[in-house]
Write an enzyme that holds these catalytic residues in place. Structure first.
Site, PDB file in Angstrom:
ATOM      1  CG  ASP A 261      -2.088  -0.934   1.069  1.00 34.52           C
ATOM      2  OD1 ASP A 261      -2.353  -1.730   1.986  1.00 34.52           O
ATOM      3  OD2 ASP A 261      -2.735  -0.858   0.009  1.00 34.52           O
TER       4      ASP A 261
ATOM      5  CG  MET B  71      -4.451   4.143  -1.876  1.00 33.06           C
ATOM      6  SD  MET B  71      -4.556   3.244  -0.326  1.00 33.06           S
ATOM      7  CE  MET B  71      -3.072   2.254  -0.459  1.00 33.06           C
TER       8      MET B  71
HETATM    9  C1  DX5 Z   1      -6.281   0.810   2.879  1.00 29.94           C
HETATM   10  C2  DX5 Z   1      -5.407  -0.190   2.100  1.00 29.94           C
HETATM   11  C3  DX5 Z   1      -5.780  -1.605   2.413  1.00 29.94           C
HETATM   12  C4  DX5 Z   1      -5.561  -1.932   3.909  1.00 29.94           C
HETATM   13  C5  DX5 Z   1      -6.307  -3.193   4.272  1.00 29.94           C
HETATM   14  O1  DX5 Z   1      -6.122   2.093   2.338  1.00 29.94           O
HETATM   15  O2  DX5 Z   1      -5.540   0.004   0.708  1.00 29.94           O
HETATM   16  O3  DX5 Z   1      -5.014  -2.504   1.606  1.00 29.94           O
HETATM   17  O4  DX5 Z   1      -4.185  -2.118   4.156  1.00 29.94           O
HETATM   18  O5  DX5 Z   1      -6.159  -3.341   5.656  1.00 29.94           O
HETATM   19  P1  DX5 Z   1      -7.298  -4.115   6.483  1.00 29.94           P
HETATM   20  O6  DX5 Z   1      -7.353  -5.505   5.858  1.00 29.94           O
HETATM   21  O7  DX5 Z   1      -6.758  -4.126   7.888  1.00 29.94           O
HETATM   22  O8  DX5 Z   1      -8.565  -3.350   6.302  1.00 29.94           O
HETATM   23 ZN    ZN Z   2      -4.604  -1.593  -0.523  1.00 26.17          ZN
END
Ligand code: DX5
Ligand code: ZN
Length: 217
Positions: A36, A69
């Protein structure tokens, strides 16, 4: 029928031990490694950039699934190709030219992903289905791990319908755990991202917990 892939997100891993954590989740059954990337602009959090992702690469034996992101995306595509990303996913909301961005990602030799925030309708990718290898459906508002799952089953079913028999994966990202996984699997998901649900209760010294958590999803 299709085997659902689990892609643990290293956002929930120990930030002082990424190499060991990546090796641990892969040894414990991770199908992909979800990375991420956050820029503190597109989302209200900041994680790591191309240099760190390049450092992760030698430890990833399976697929390095990089979720950007960030905004803008285009100026960084070559840097993530150089870092060794197998899949590079951009948010359709990150700028006005997602069509060109996806072309550029494929042009740089990577699989192209398009991500949809919870507020963005499935129709936003209607004209992108021949340019993408993966649609990432956010089931949380991006920026953090451990958030509450937002039900997007209707959107997933709609995407499945739109995709038809094209070779496009549907990836679900956010709040996936043993309770919510069956919901999205039934709606047509191929890849489940899970951060907190995989890393919860484990550590580089207790990797077997990661394996247990992965098997429970
Ligand atoms: C959030 C990320 C996700 C996050 C998922 O912005 O894109 O990939 O790491 O984490 P969990 O599974 O804990 O919701
Ligand atoms: Zn993600």
């Amino acid at each position: 029928d299709r085997k659902i892939k689990i892609a643990p997100s290293i956002l929930s891993a120990d930030f002082a031990n990424f190499g060991a954590e990546i090796r641990a989740i892969e040894a414990e059954g991770a199908d992909w490694v979800h990375v991420d990337v956050m820029d503190g602009h597109f989302v209200p959090n900041l994680t790591f950039g191309p240099m760190a992702v390049k450092a992760f690469r030698p430890h990833v034996k399976t697929v390095m699934d990089v979720h950007l992101m960030i905004a803008p995306v285009d100026p960084y595509i070559d840097a993530y190709a150089d870092a060794g990303a197998d899949v590079l996913t951009a948010h359709v909301e990150a700028g006005p030219h997602i069509h060109r961005t996806l072309q550029a990602i494929r042009g740089a030799g990577m699989k192209a992903g398009a991500a949809l925030n919870p507020g963005t309708p499935a129709e936003a990718v209607a004209h992108l289905l021949d340019l993408t290898d993966l649609i990432c459906v956010m089931t949380v508002n991006p920026g953090f791990g451990g958030q509450k799952f937002i039900d997007m089953t209707a959107k997933i079913a709609r995407l499945r319908q739109m995709i038809g028999d094209r070779p496009v994966h549907i990836e679900i990202d956010g709040g996936v755990d043993p309770k919510t996984a069956p919901l999205v699997a039934r709606a047509g998901a191929d890849v489940l991202v899970a951060g907190s649900a995989v890393f919860r209760g484990g550590s580089v010294d207790k990797p077997e917990v990661y394996g247990q958590n992965i098997r429970e999803i």
